[in-house]
Write a protein that holds these residues in place. Structure first.
Motif, PDB file in Angstrom:
ATOM      1  N   SER A 249      30.960 -30.126 -39.491  1.00 35.63           N
ATOM      2  CA  SER A 249      32.174 -29.543 -40.194  1.00 35.63           C
ATOM      3  C   SER A 249      31.808 -29.953 -41.690  1.00 35.63           C
ATOM      4  CB  SER A 249      33.301 -30.181 -39.687  1.00 35.63           C
ATOM      5  OG  SER A 249      33.719 -31.546 -40.356  1.00 35.63           O
TER       6      SER A 249
ATOM      7  N   VAL B  79      38.981 -17.819 -46.127  1.00 38.63           N
ATOM      8  CA  VAL B  79      39.027 -18.713 -44.847  1.00 38.63           C
ATOM      9  C   VAL B  79      38.658 -17.950 -43.740  1.00 38.63           C
ATOM     10  CG1 VAL B  79      39.853 -20.688 -43.889  1.00 38.63           C
ATOM     11  CG2 VAL B  79      39.993 -20.467 -46.127  1.00 38.63           C
TER      12      VAL B  79
ATOM     13  N   ARG C   6      34.286 -23.119 -43.232  1.00 37.68           N
ATOM     14  CA  ARG C   6      34.475 -24.476 -43.055  1.00 37.68           C
ATOM     15  C   ARG C   6      33.537 -25.516 -42.199  1.00 37.68           C
ATOM     16  NH1 ARG C   6      40.707 -24.612 -44.901  1.00 37.68           N
ATOM     17  NH2 ARG C   6      40.400 -23.756 -47.005  1.00 37.68           N
TER      18      ARG C   6
ATOM     19  N   ALA D 181      38.402 -29.995 -47.631  1.00 37.80           N
ATOM     20  CA  ALA D 181      38.113 -28.429 -47.823  1.00 37.80           C
ATOM     21  C   ALA D 181      37.164 -28.246 -49.029  1.00 37.80           C
ATOM     22  CB  ALA D 181      39.100 -27.480 -47.412  1.00 37.80           C
TER      23      ALA D 181
ATOM     24  N   ASP E   8      34.585 -29.751 -43.888  1.00 37.94           N
ATOM     25  CA  ASP E   8      36.122 -30.022 -43.917  1.00 37.94           C
ATOM     26  C   ASP E   8      36.426 -31.395 -44.298  1.00 37.94           C
ATOM     27  OD1 ASP E   8      38.714 -28.984 -44.299  1.00 37.94           O
ATOM     28  OD2 ASP E   8      38.694 -28.249 -42.076  1.00 37.94           O
ATOM     29  N   GLU E   9      37.710 -31.562 -44.714  1.00 43.18           N
ATOM     30  CA  GLU E   9      38.356 -32.974 -45.218  1.00 43.18           C
ATOM     31  C   GLU E   9      37.417 -33.718 -46.135  1.00 43.18           C
ATOM     32  OE1 GLU E   9      38.565 -34.815 -41.411  1.00 43.18           O
ATOM     33  OE2 GLU E   9      40.122 -33.525 -40.653  1.00 43.18           O
TER      34      GLU E   9
END
Lengths: 122, 636
Positions: free
Chosen positions: B581, B632, B553, B586, B583-584
């Motif tokens: 990143s 993950v 991620r 994912a 993510d946010e």
């Protein structure tokens, strides 16, 4: 940039050792025990996991540092003034040596390898 | 890449003639002539032009030229500037040899050709627009160039401004199409006739596959493609004659052999050595003759069996520092093999080898140099530089070593071999153990991903088509795997351009398909997000591939770089995730893959869930379909 940090009682706050905290047999008397649970959180917060893995198992960019972690004093000295390519953590970025003691407790409490789970090469 | 609706030929001809008449009226003198002749403004009916192309078209002959080279596939994102060629491939050519593969991005097209070559040893053809398509393809072309991988890239263009339909065909036309990639291609041409095209196609193939190999670009003019071949025009596809790879000078090779026989601690460093399976056999023979340590891991391809007792890749630092003779075989960065540059505020280099080590290099790297892109690496001060293809050259030092070997030297090297064998065995055991630290951790450790995959494929005819965990055979996460065959490890991207892994895996899996091999890729999340449309290509063309995600991620290497900068500048790492990143939210790679026709599971976060998921996915792959597991993972 060279920081020589002495672990002193003044910089350390009292902590309740968590289950699994590292044993204190190797530590000088002045160093309180670390909190492994808090150390695990700090290991992520300070980004140590990015190179060393979340369990300190090592990776492409950083060596394995758990569970046979160098002594607390060695760890603190190195983190403050690393000799290699690791970036330094000054007192501005990582204020308390207690955080490093907790990280040490976390790393020392990690599980050992399980080589039996992979069949050996013939 | 759609092309605007095109007028019929008759309609276009009408407009052209009307415009010509208008221009004539505007010219002084000409107007008087027209007036005098009382000519109507409308053009005469065109009775000669047919709306159908009679006989064969130019692109049919172009396909003849491509077919003559035995090219199996054309990887392409469809485009109007080569519509004639595409139609000829699928209809005139019967969509066989080459078969047209639908790609969703030109970068995917070229990277598929890249991966395919490293399994099959033959180039593929890529078709693209000369402008927008080539621009999309540029990154993958650079990777192929740096990795010395051939690809035949045919791009469409309309040279004659009088024939371009506005506006799109003007956007899609270019004066010197290949110029934008000329710095990182081996050769290009813009043929002016069909005969010229055939000769340049055959020449381009020959240039591309001659070591040092590389991609070539051929411009296919749209008019040349689409116009009928004039009746009576004699066209001929010339015969391909592939150049035998150059071999090193015999005297220099003998000198190298003398150094190897006399050495106390010789090391053979192999990177792009094994062009064919024969390269592995030859390196094993040479290494065993002199009982030399072999390093073949971080870069290049599969050159040497990973569990061979002389394979010291897991001990690279030790054997390089102990060596008194190092022979590089198609090494891309020999300076970097014996030196390193420390990433500190003040960068400085560090010597890794002994100062008096004798350095020999055999390879074709010195035979090609361009100025702009710096892939040639830092200048290496070698003692003996032998220009020649290392695989083709190896029989010579092998014979020379046999001649030069004496009984006392044989006794000495046998003792060395025993030491190396013990060290190799211990290193593999260490790698196996290292992979089992953090065994039960979540996110899942890279060691566990490696181990779980290995455990389930080791008895199959497997091919690791891409390794998103690490860069080489000898890297710790796969250091305990048993690599023996040339298709089991294909190396990296070449130019370190992210986005190679997914399409190259699909291309390599395509090559493996006809042999019934199990293709496996460890797929990094950031890499897949460059052009995930290649997942659809794999599903559409039924290319079996097991993709196990290394989904951390983030662009985690870059996150570490930002952290390093923040710490060096005493500003901390709090914002290192910004821009690094993934993510946010994912990314749900399982859903992404499922939407494109893949079997997929995930996100898998618990390590004990991994093995059963791999088993289910393998069953799908063995049915001939692609399957993806979104795992993950820990950072790197």
């Amino acid at each position: 940039m060279a920081f020589v940090i002495t672990v002193s009682a003044m910089t350390l706050s009292a902590q309740t050792p968590a289950p699994g905290a590292a044993g204190s047999a190797q530590r000088p008397a002045a160093i309180p025990p670390g909190n492994a649970v808090n150390g695990g959180k700090l290991f992520v917060k300070y980004g140590c996991y990015e190179c060393h893995g979340r369990e300190g198992q090592g990776g492409l960019a950083g060596p394995r540092i758990a569970p046979n972690t160098p002594s607390v004093t060695t760890l603190i000295r190195y983190v403050r003034a690393p000799r290699g390519e690791m970036p330094p953590y000054t007192e501005k970025l990582l204020k308390s040596d207690q955080d490093l003691i907790d990280i040490h407790a976390y790393l020392s409490s990690r599980a050992a390898a399980k080589p039996q789970v992979i069949p050996p090469a013939p | 890449m759609g092309r605007a609706k095109r007028f019929s030929g008759a309609r276009r001809e009408f407009i052209k003639r009307a415009a010509a008449a208008g221009a004539a009226l505007a010219a002084p003198g000409a107007a008087a002539e027209v007036t005098a002749a009382q000519q109507p403004a409308t053009p005469a009916p065109n009775t000669a032009e047919s709306p159908l192309t009679e006989g064969r078209s130019g692109s049919d002959f172009m396909v003849d030229a491509i077919k003559s080279l035995g090219i199996e596939y054309v990887c392409s994102n469809t485009g109007s500037s080569f519509r004639g060629l595409q139609e000829s491939v699928v209809n005139y050519g019967g969509n066989e040899h080459p078969e047209f593969l639908t790609c969703c991005h030109e970068e995917s097209s070229v990277a598929m050709a890249h991966g395919y070559f490293k399994v099959e040893g033959k180039p593929l053809c890529v078709m693209a627009h000369g402008t927008v398509g080539l621009q999309h393809a540029a990154m993958a072309i650079y990777n192929a160039y740096v990795d010395r991988v051939p690809a035949i890239i045919v791009i469409g263009n309309t040279m004659d401004a009088d024939k371009r339909q506005p506006p799109a065909e003007w956007y899609h036309s270019v004066q010197d199409a290949a110029s934008m990639v000329r710095d990182y291609t081996k050769w290009d041409d813009q043929p002016a006739s069909l005969q010229h095209f055939a000769e340049s196609m055959v020449r381009g193939y020959k240039v591309a596959v001659t070591p040092p190999m590389g991609p070539v670009v051929l411009v296919a003019d749209a008019e040349l493609q689409e116009r009928p071949i004039p009746e009576g025009l004699a066209l001929r596809v010339p015969k391909l004659n592939v150049v035998t790879p150059p071999q090193g000078d015999s005297g220099a090779v003998t000198e190298a052999a003398k150094l190897l026989v006399a050495a106390a601690n010789p090391v053979l460093v192999a990177e792009r050595l094994a062009r064919t399976p024969e390269g592995i056999i030859r390196l094993v023979e040479l290494a065993e003759l002199v009982q030399a340590a072999v390093v073949s891991g971080a870069r290049g391809r599969m050159n040497f069996p990973s569990r061979h007792p002389l394979n010291q890749t897991l001990r690279t630092g030790t054997v390089i520092s102990d060596a008194d003779v190092i022979v590089g075989l198609e090494v891309m960065d020999f300076w970097g093999t014996v030196n390193s540059v420390l990433d500190l505020v003040e960068r400085r280099s560090k010597r890794l080898a002994q100062d008096d080590v004798k350095l020999v290099h055999i390879g074709v790297g010195d035979l090609t140099h361009k100025a702009n892109y710096q892939d040639f690496q830092r200048y290496a001060e070698v003692d003996l530089a032998i220009a020649g293809d290392a695989e083709a050259t190896l029989p010579s030092p092998i014979e020379a070593v046999k001649r030069l070997m004496t009984p006392d030297r044989r006794q000495a090297i046998e003792a060395r071999g025993a030491r190396l064998a013990a060290a190799s065995k211990a290193a593999i055991e260490r790698a196996r153990t290292e992979a089992t630290y953090a065994w039960d951790a979540s996110p899942i450790s890279t060691g566990r991903v490696s181990a779980e995959v290995w455990t389930q494929i080791e008895h199959e005819d497997w091919s690791l088509v891409n390794n998103g965990l690490a860069s080489g055979v000898g890297a710790v996460p796969v250091g305990f795997w048993n690599f023996t065959k040339h298709y089991q490890f294909l190396g990296g991207s070449g130019g370190a351009g992210i986005g190679y892994g997914a399409p190259a895996s699909v291309g390599a899996a395509l090559a493996n398909r006809k042999y019934g091999r199990l293709s496996v890729t460890i797929q990094a999340d950031g890499d897949l997000m460059y052009a995930p449309g290649v997942l659809w290509t794999a599903a559409h063309h039924k290319i079996p591939l097991l993709a196990v995600m290394h989904n951390n991620r983030a662009y985690h290497q870059e996150m570490m770089h930002i952290q390093k900068m923040g710490n060096r500048r005493n500003r901390g790492i709090d914002r290192a995730h910004i821009g690094t990143s993934l993510d946010e939210p994912a990314i749900d790679f399982a859903k992404l893959a499922q939407s494109m026709g893949w079997y997929a599971e995930g996100p898998i976060t618990q390590p004990n869930d991994l093995a059963p998921a791999i088993k289910r996915a393998l069953a799908v792959v063995k049915r001939g379909e692609p399957a993806l597991l979104d795992v993950v993972t820990q950072p790197r």
